[in-house]
Design a protein around this motif. Structure first.
Motif, short mmCIF file in Angstrom:
data_model
loop_
_atom_site.label_atom_id
_atom_site.label_comp_id
_atom_site.label_asym_id
_atom_site.label_seq_id
_atom_site.Cartn_x
_atom_site.Cartn_y
_atom_site.Cartn_z
N ALA A 80 1.19 -1.17 0.15
CA ALA A 80 0.03 -0.12 -0.17
C ALA A 80 0.83 1.42 0.02
N ASP A 81 1.93 1.13 0.45
CA ASP A 81 2.96 2.55 0.17
C ASP A 81 3.07 3.13 -0.89
N PHE A 82 3.08 1.77 -2.12
CA PHE A 82 3.69 2.00 -2.97
C PHE A 82 2.00 2.02 -3.97
N LEU A 83 2.00 3.36 -4.86
CA LEU A 83 0.64 3.88 -4.86
C LEU A 83 0.52 3.04 -5.89
N GLN B 237 11.29 5.38 1.07
CA GLN B 237 10.82 4.83 2.99
C GLN B 237 9.69 3.92 2.76
N PHE B 238 9.42 3.09 3.17
CA PHE B 238 8.48 1.94 3.09
C PHE B 238 8.26 1.60 3.66
N ALA C 92 3.60 -6.01 13.93
CA ALA C 92 4.71 -5.06 13.95
C ALA C 92 4.95 -4.64 12.88
N ARG C 93 4.74 -3.32 12.76
CA ARG C 93 4.82 -2.25 11.88
C ARG C 93 7.04 -1.84 12.07
N ARG C 94 7.45 -1.75 11.11
CA ARG C 94 8.56 -1.40 10.59
C ARG C 94 8.86 -0.57 9.67
N THR C 95 9.42 1.42 9.85
CA THR C 95 9.91 2.32 8.73
C THR C 95 10.78 1.73 7.88
N VAL C 96 11.57 1.64 7.04
CA VAL C 96 12.61 1.37 7.18
C VAL C 96 13.42 2.75 6.06
#
Length: 271
Positions: free
Chosen positions: A97-100, A169-170, A178-182
């Motif tokens: 979903a981060d890559f619309l 960033q994704f 658990a979510r992680r920001t890369v």
């Protein structure tokens, strides 16, 4: 390596005073030219420039090309279990979903996480390989030398170069949800080797119930059809000086192996 042009013979044909003289001169020139060409051919054949490319990397050569404690500044200690290192913060499924507008970018970012976790940044080697690891406090340096096919290397380096744009960033989610920001940014490397690509990867997430950040300098350097890859960093950040040293001295060691020499134990003695 400086390429020296081989001297080529030259002749100046003096104007002929008569047809007979011209014919005689031409005949002599033809004989001389044939001998000169043979001499040129013999000289070229014996020249180092005509030698074949380095032999395929052997397992012993790959091990000899690995950096050592002497190559690294600081208090790095070599470990015996580097091949078993796995960082759980790198495990996760990329949130598409981060890559619309560019769904294919999500696959590239997933490949980056997977390859960092599996220690095969450039894909599986096609020939010999060797790996070593060093630890300093909470920081780790995982270093590999391996042989690859040229086409595969070109593709992998092009892929690495695209990542700071595709994967700037994704979000990735682990098995527990658990979510992680890369974040992926470009990281400069010394101008050594035939090609190079540096990245810095940061992963913010939870480890042991606490919020933490993993920072890794990621480097790939090509020398012929062999390549060096390494990651340097940890929860306390990444030391840029160590990344630079590993890139410079590691490339020098691999070039020594390609030249048929055993790299010196003291890095100051390596040309």
């Amino acid at each position: 390596m400086t390429t020296h042009r081989l001297p080529r013979p030259f002749r100046v044909l003096a104007p002929a005073l008569a047809a007979g003289v011209l014919l005689t001169t031409a005949a002599c020139s033809a004989g001389d030219d044939s001998g000169a060409d043979r001499a040129d051919t013999a000289e070229i054949s014996s020249s180092p420039l005509a030698q074949e490319s380095p032999a395929a990397l052997t397992a012993a050569g790959a091990r000899a090309a690995l950096v050592t404690e002497a190559d690294l500044e600081g208090d790095w200690d070599q470990v015996k279990n580097a091949a078993t290192w796995r960082d759980s913060l790198l495990v996760g499924k990329v949130d598409v979903a981060d890559f619309l507008t560019a769904k294919t970018d999500a696959a590239d970012c997933q490949k980056l996480l997977d390859r960092l976790y599996d220690d095969d940044l450039l894909g599986k080697p096609s020939g010999a390989s060797a790996l070593t690891g060093f630890q300093e406090g909470e920081s780790r340096l995982l270093y590999q030398v391996a042989a690859y096919g040229k086409a595969g290397l070109d593709t992998s380096f092009a892929w690495l170069k695209s990542l700071p744009v595709k994967c700037d960033q994704f979000t990735a989610t682990d098995s527990s949800g658990a979510r992680r920001t890369v974040q992926v940014t470009e990281n400069s490397l010394p101008k050594v080797g035939d090609a190079r690509q540096g990245l810095q990867v940061t992963v913010q997430g939870s480890s042991g119930g606490s919020l933490t950040t993993l920072t890794l300098d990621v480097a790939a350097l090509r020398v012929g059809t062999d390549a060096i890859t390494f990651t340097n960093g940890g929860l306390g950040g990444a030391d840029g000086d160590t990344t630079e040293q590993a890139a410079k001295l590691g490339t020098a060691r691999l070039k020594e192996v390609h030249a048929g020499r055993t790299p010196a134990a003291d890095p100051n003695e390596i040309e």
